[in-house]
Design a protein around this motif. Structure first.
Motif, mmCIF file in Angstrom:
data_model
loop_
_atom_site.group_PDB
_atom_site.id
_atom_site.type_symbol
_atom_site.label_atom_id
_atom_site.label_comp_id
_atom_site.label_asym_id
_atom_site.label_seq_id
_atom_site.Cartn_x
_atom_site.Cartn_y
_atom_site.Cartn_z
ATOM 1 N N PRO A 41 0.642 -1.494 -0.258
ATOM 2 C CA PRO A 41 0.173 -0.484 0.095
ATOM 3 C C PRO A 41 1.204 1.179 0.057
ATOM 4 O O PRO A 41 1.874 1.123 0.514
ATOM 5 N N ASP A 42 0.358 2.654 -0.737
ATOM 6 C CA ASP A 42 0.738 3.627 -0.433
ATOM 7 C C ASP A 42 0.854 4.408 0.545
ATOM 8 O O ASP A 42 0.177 4.366 1.327
ATOM 9 N N LEU A 43 1.796 5.290 1.286
ATOM 10 C CA LEU A 43 1.356 6.237 2.221
ATOM 11 C C LEU A 43 0.164 6.901 2.802
ATOM 12 O O LEU A 43 -0.541 6.865 3.672
ATOM 13 N N PRO A 44 -0.698 7.195 1.927
ATOM 14 C CA PRO A 44 -2.139 8.191 1.509
ATOM 15 C C PRO A 44 -2.301 6.882 1.804
ATOM 16 O O PRO A 44 -3.939 6.882 2.928
ATOM 17 N N SER A 45 -2.491 5.555 1.355
ATOM 18 C CA SER A 45 -3.323 4.658 2.229
ATOM 19 C C SER A 45 -3.226 3.665 3.433
ATOM 20 O O SER A 45 -4.755 3.909 3.601
ATOM 21 N N ILE A 46 -2.181 3.882 3.564
ATOM 22 C CA ILE A 46 -1.786 3.618 5.179
ATOM 23 C C ILE A 46 -2.171 4.592 6.335
ATOM 24 O O ILE A 46 -2.565 3.950 7.439
ATOM 25 N N THR A 47 -2.224 5.558 5.707
ATOM 26 C CA THR A 47 -2.732 7.002 6.747
ATOM 27 C C THR A 47 -4.027 6.792 6.976
ATOM 28 O O THR A 47 -4.268 7.163 7.583
ATOM 29 N N GLY A 58 -5.595 4.527 6.608
ATOM 30 C CA GLY A 58 -5.929 3.206 7.113
ATOM 31 C C GLY A 58 -5.940 2.732 8.655
ATOM 32 O O GLY A 58 -6.567 2.783 9.137
ATOM 33 N N MET A 59 -5.358 3.868 9.125
ATOM 34 C CA MET A 59 -4.770 3.938 10.595
ATOM 35 C C MET A 59 -5.808 5.322 10.889
ATOM 36 O O MET A 59 -6.106 5.324 12.532
ATOM 37 N N ALA A 60 -6.291 5.966 10.380
ATOM 38 C CA ALA A 60 -7.131 6.804 10.816
ATOM 39 C C ALA A 60 -8.699 6.292 10.909
ATOM 40 O O ALA A 60 -9.112 6.700 12.091
ATOM 41 N N LYS A 61 -8.741 5.075 10.291
ATOM 42 C CA LYS A 61 -9.485 4.219 10.422
ATOM 43 C C LYS A 61 -9.770 3.133 11.408
ATOM 44 O O LYS A 61 -10.705 3.597 12.490
ATOM 45 N N PHE A 62 -8.746 3.108 11.932
ATOM 46 C CA PHE A 62 -8.647 2.445 12.676
ATOM 47 C C PHE A 62 -8.114 2.972 13.947
ATOM 48 O O PHE A 62 -9.525 2.356 15.304
ATOM 49 N N ASN A 63 -8.374 4.270 14.212
ATOM 50 C CA ASN A 63 -7.523 4.669 15.976
ATOM 51 C C ASN A 63 -9.505 5.373 15.944
ATOM 52 O O ASN A 63 -9.914 5.664 17.146
ATOM 53 N N VAL A 90 1.833 12.060 19.997
ATOM 54 C CA VAL A 90 2.649 12.055 20.222
ATOM 55 C C VAL A 90 3.647 12.151 18.545
ATOM 56 O O VAL A 90 2.948 11.455 17.861
ATOM 57 N N PRO A 91 4.247 13.552 17.997
ATOM 58 C CA PRO A 91 4.235 13.665 17.416
ATOM 59 C C PRO A 91 5.062 12.844 16.036
ATOM 60 O O PRO A 91 5.893 12.150 16.939
ATOM 61 N N ARG A 92 4.342 12.835 15.092
ATOM 62 C CA ARG A 92 4.895 11.897 14.476
ATOM 63 C C ARG A 92 6.056 12.507 13.667
ATOM 64 O O ARG A 92 6.142 13.214 12.175
ATOM 65 N N ASP A 93 7.433 11.860 13.948
ATOM 66 C CA ASP A 93 9.083 13.019 13.975
ATOM 67 C C ASP A 93 9.627 11.890 14.313
ATOM 68 O O ASP A 93 9.769 10.818 15.272
ATOM 69 N N LEU A 94 10.993 12.119 13.504
ATOM 70 C CA LEU A 94 12.278 11.356 14.452
ATOM 71 C C LEU A 94 12.391 11.678 15.156
ATOM 72 O O LEU A 94 13.739 10.680 15.900
ATOM 73 N N GLU A 95 12.156 12.576 16.110
ATOM 74 C CA GLU A 95 12.439 12.559 16.907
ATOM 75 C C GLU A 95 11.871 11.337 18.324
ATOM 76 O O GLU A 95 11.996 11.291 19.464
ATOM 77 N N HIS A 96 10.527 11.469 17.516
ATOM 78 C CA HIS A 96 9.757 10.364 18.245
ATOM 79 C C HIS A 96 9.976 9.150 17.845
ATOM 80 O O HIS A 96 10.159 7.831 19.137
ATOM 81 N N PHE A 97 10.052 8.940 17.095
ATOM 82 C CA PHE A 97 10.048 7.131 16.368
ATOM 83 C C PHE A 97 11.034 7.164 15.256
ATOM 84 O O PHE A 97 11.773 7.807 14.351
#
Length: 88
Positions: A13-19, A21-26, A47-54
């Motif tokens: 899946p591409d990034l928009p599809s994954i995003t 899907g996660m929004a629906k799951f949440n 939790v910010p979605r950035d490289l400081e946190h992930f």
């Protein structure tokens, strides 16, 4: 993670599809918590979605783990599912 767990017939899946899907799951997770009266700690929104946190798409860095611990502690105390420290 995509290739290891999401690959189907050589496609992932591409990034928009994954995003999406996660929004629906949440959203479903929030709805179930509301309907059942179950306390929910909002990690996705706080939790910010950035490289400081992930370090990747799902694993936290030390800073990410610290933020999760802060949020979970506050959530448990707010929900009163455990006694406050020093009040056992």
């Amino acid at each position: 993670m995509l290739y290891e767990f999401c690959e189907t017939d050589g496609r992932v899946p591409d990034l928009p599809s994954i995003t999406a899907g996660m929004a629906k799951f949440n959203a479903v997770t929030r709805a179930v918590a509301r309907e059942t009266g179950t306390p929910l700690v909002e990690l996705a929104e706080n939790v910010p979605r950035d490289l400081e946190h992930f370090v990747d798409d799902c694993h936290y860095t030390e800073a990410g783990n610290a933020r999760v611990a802060e949020l979970m502690t506050a959530g448990v105390l707010e929900a009163k599912v455990l006694p406050a420290p020093g009040r056992a």
